[in-house]
Enzyme design. Sequence first.
Site, PDB file in Angstrom:
ATOM      1  N   ARG A   1       0.708  -1.432   0.201  1.00  0.00           N
ATOM      2  CA  ARG A   1      -0.062   0.006   0.066  1.00  0.00           C
ATOM      3  C   ARG A   1       0.726   1.413   0.000  1.00  0.00           C
ATOM      4  NH1 ARG A   1      -2.740  -4.172   1.566  1.00  0.00           N
ATOM      5  NH2 ARG A   1      -0.696  -4.438   2.549  1.00  0.00           N
ATOM      6  N   THR A   2       1.829   1.509   0.912  1.00  0.00           N
ATOM      7  CA  THR A   2       2.551   2.741   1.171  1.00  0.00           C
ATOM      8  C   THR A   2       3.266   3.097  -0.110  1.00  0.00           C
ATOM      9  OG1 THR A   2       2.749   2.062   3.364  1.00  0.00           O
ATOM     10  CG2 THR A   2       3.949   4.051   2.705  1.00  0.00           C
TER      11      THR A   2
ATOM     12  N   LYS B   1      25.826  -3.848  -1.929  1.00  0.00           N
ATOM     13  CA  LYS B   1      27.298  -3.857  -2.036  1.00  0.00           C
ATOM     14  C   LYS B   1      27.847  -3.106  -0.850  1.00  0.00           C
ATOM     15  CE  LYS B   1      26.959  -2.812  -7.169  1.00  0.00           C
ATOM     16  NZ  LYS B   1      26.661  -1.720  -8.013  1.00  0.00           N
TER      17      LYS B   1
ATOM     18  N   ARG C   1      11.179   3.822   3.241  1.00  0.00           N
ATOM     19  CA  ARG C   1      10.931   2.608   4.418  1.00  0.00           C
ATOM     20  C   ARG C   1      12.056   1.927   4.552  1.00  0.00           C
ATOM     21  NH1 ARG C   1       5.645  -0.998   4.432  1.00  0.00           N
ATOM     22  NH2 ARG C   1       4.689   0.780   4.857  1.00  0.00           N
TER      23      ARG C   1
ATOM     24  N   HIS D   1       4.788   5.638  11.617  1.00  0.00           N
ATOM     25  CA  HIS D   1       4.490   5.634  10.068  1.00  0.00           C
ATOM     26  C   HIS D   1       3.306   6.744  10.026  1.00  0.00           C
ATOM     27  CE1 HIS D   1       3.098   4.113   6.234  1.00  0.00           C
ATOM     28  NE2 HIS D   1       2.995   2.742   6.602  1.00  0.00           N
TER      29      HIS D   1
HETATM   30  N1   CP Z   1      -0.275   0.018   5.763  1.00  0.00           N
HETATM   31  C1   CP Z   1       0.916  -0.355   5.189  1.00  0.00           C
HETATM   32  O1   CP Z   1       1.868   0.205   5.754  1.00  0.00           O
HETATM   33  O2   CP Z   1       0.800  -1.134   4.260  1.00  0.00           O
HETATM   34  P1   CP Z   1       2.226  -1.848   3.421  1.00  0.00           P
HETATM   35  O3   CP Z   1       3.152  -2.309   4.507  1.00  0.00           O
HETATM   36  O4   CP Z   1       1.389  -2.839   2.564  1.00  0.00           O
HETATM   37  O5   CP Z   1       2.746  -0.660   2.728  1.00  0.00           O
END
Ligand code: CP
Length: 313
Positions: A62-63, A91, A112, A140
């Site tokens: 999603r993110t 590397k 991320r 998040h």
């Molecule tokens: N909600 C969320 O962070 O989903 P993903 O891990 O799929 O990005």
Amino acid sequence: MFSGAIQMNFMGRDIVSIEDFSQQEINHILDIAKTMEPLAKTGSDMLKGKILATLFYEPSTRTRLSFEAAMLKLGGANIGFAEPDFASVRKGENLADTIRTVENYADIIALRHSLEGAAKLAAEFSKVPIINGGTGAEEHPTQAFTDLYTIRKEKGRIDGLKVALIGDLRYGRTVHSLAYALALYDIELFLVSPETLRMRKDVISTIKNKIPVTEDANLEAIMPKIDVLYVTRIQKERFPDATEYAKVKGAYKIDLKTLKNARKDMIILHPLPRVDEIASEVDNTPLAKYFQQVHNGIVVRMALLSLVLGAIK
Ligand code: CP
């Protein structure tokens, strides 16, 4: 002369922690996200010529995809990696060097990473804005904006609601950002989790000064009074010890029986992915809003990109 209006400036700003935002700023982001709803259908050239780099050191559906979809909807373009093994990280390149490289290719970076503090570190090195797309078990923030947008859209308000967070409150980063954000509003918060997955002490100590919080709440007892039930997955990948995970695996499950005494207008949210903590039989009830939440992730990220890149004030 003082006009009484508080200036908000998002252009060029990093989005590292939800704690960096005031309630007024959050409300503005949610307002802009609402204006993005028609653009999510028609598209726009608001960010034509701009490039987003998505650097994802951990898996995501999603993110990452909603950031990339948001950029495409606004006329911009995407570069990046979804798997660090296919980048020079393999590397041995460190995060700071990767950021100092990618900033030459992109106008904004969504990151991320498995390590807490990674987004903050990236922001210290980067000449372009960094958006935290999830750091370890820490935060998040863009998910929290999405959660708040969904609550406001579905319930018509945020103030005055009773919200329960259930599940892995220790390792789940979404609940940390969401708890910080909810504490800016008039919210009563209930925390439901197995003993070993209780909310982190640093989060508790911050939010308890601001809103009423019931730790170790009994879900059955609170079910008739809550407006929002926010369910999370047990974050198996963050457990230092597999036997500890085995002890809590399957510790809670939301199904039709659990929801027997729920308010008819309660909403169920989940940042997803889900494993087994919400039974699929719940999906078709009017309470389930987690797939609407996924849609809302696009308009919220469209809003964030357009604000940070200065296309909208
Ligand atoms: N909600 C969320 O962070 O989903 P993903 O891990 O799929 O990005």
